[in-house]
Design a protein around this motif. Structure first.
Motif, short mmCIF file in Angstrom:
data_model
loop_
_atom_site.label_atom_id
_atom_site.label_comp_id
_atom_site.label_asym_id
_atom_site.label_seq_id
_atom_site.Cartn_x
_atom_site.Cartn_y
_atom_site.Cartn_z
N ALA A 86 0.83 -1.21 0.00
CA ALA A 86 0.00 0.00 0.00
C ALA A 86 0.87 1.26 0.00
N GLN A 87 1.95 1.23 0.76
CA GLN A 87 2.84 2.39 0.80
C GLN A 87 3.54 2.59 -0.54
N ALA A 88 3.93 1.50 -1.18
CA ALA A 88 4.62 1.59 -2.47
C ALA A 88 3.70 2.16 -3.55
N SER A 89 2.39 1.92 -3.40
CA SER A 89 1.44 2.43 -4.39
C SER A 89 1.20 3.93 -4.21
N GLY A 90 1.63 4.47 -3.07
CA GLY A 90 1.46 5.89 -2.81
C GLY A 90 0.11 6.24 -2.20
N ASP A 91 -0.68 5.24 -1.89
CA ASP A 91 -2.01 5.46 -1.32
C ASP A 91 -1.89 5.52 0.21
N PHE A 104 -4.14 -12.88 18.46
CA PHE A 104 -2.97 -13.37 19.16
C PHE A 104 -2.89 -12.81 20.58
N ASN A 105 -4.04 -12.74 21.23
CA ASN A 105 -4.13 -12.42 22.64
C ASN A 105 -3.41 -11.12 23.01
N GLY A 106 -3.66 -10.06 22.26
CA GLY A 106 -3.09 -8.76 22.56
C GLY A 106 -1.69 -8.52 22.01
N ALA A 107 -1.15 -9.46 21.27
CA ALA A 107 0.19 -9.32 20.71
C ALA A 107 0.22 -8.22 19.66
N SER A 108 1.43 -7.81 19.30
CA SER A 108 1.62 -6.81 18.25
C SER A 108 2.80 -7.21 17.38
N CYS A 109 3.03 -6.44 16.34
CA CYS A 109 4.15 -6.65 15.44
C CYS A 109 5.05 -5.42 15.55
N PRO A 110 6.00 -5.43 16.49
CA PRO A 110 6.82 -4.24 16.72
C PRO A 110 7.66 -3.81 15.53
N GLU A 111 7.97 -4.75 14.63
CA GLU A 111 8.78 -4.40 13.45
C GLU A 111 7.98 -3.67 12.38
N VAL A 112 6.65 -3.68 12.49
CA VAL A 112 5.79 -2.99 11.52
C VAL A 112 5.53 -1.58 12.05
N LYS A 113 6.05 -0.61 11.35
CA LYS A 113 5.94 0.79 11.77
C LYS A 113 4.78 1.50 11.08
N ALA A 114 4.21 2.45 11.75
CA ALA A 114 3.09 3.22 11.20
C ALA A 114 3.53 3.98 9.95
N PRO A 115 2.64 4.07 8.97
CA PRO A 115 2.99 4.79 7.74
C PRO A 115 3.07 6.29 7.99
#
Length: 81
Positions: free
Chosen positions: A46-51, A70-81
């Motif tokens: 989505a970011q690569a498309s510019g949207d 996943f019981n409240g888990a997160s993906c810390p390596e995924v940063k907000a756009p």
């Protein structure tokens, strides 16, 4: 050329639609790591498309899904756009 009776046509059509659902095995459970990788790939696309609106929506919804599945888990390596 003979025509096929309507009930037979309907049964054939219904069978053709339901067969893939009945013949496929249920998907295996996805691990948190796999879910985060998929989430990161969708966000990156989505970011690569510019949207930016789409990227923000994917980020928000993805975080909610990961946390709920996943019981409240997160993906810390995924940063907000």
């Amino acid at each position: 050329m003979t025509s096929i009776p309507a009930p037979l046509r309907m049964a054939t059509l219904l069978g053709a639609c339901l067969a893939p659902l009945l013949l496929t095995s249920p998907g295996r459970a996805m691990s948190l790591n796999e879910a985060c990788t998929t989430f990161a790939a969708k966000l990156s696309s989505a970011q690569a498309s510019g949207d930016t609106a789409k990227a923000q929506k994917i980020y928000t919804e993805g975080n909610k899904r990961i946390a709920s599945r996943f019981n409240g888990a997160s993906c810390p390596e995924v940063k907000a756009p």
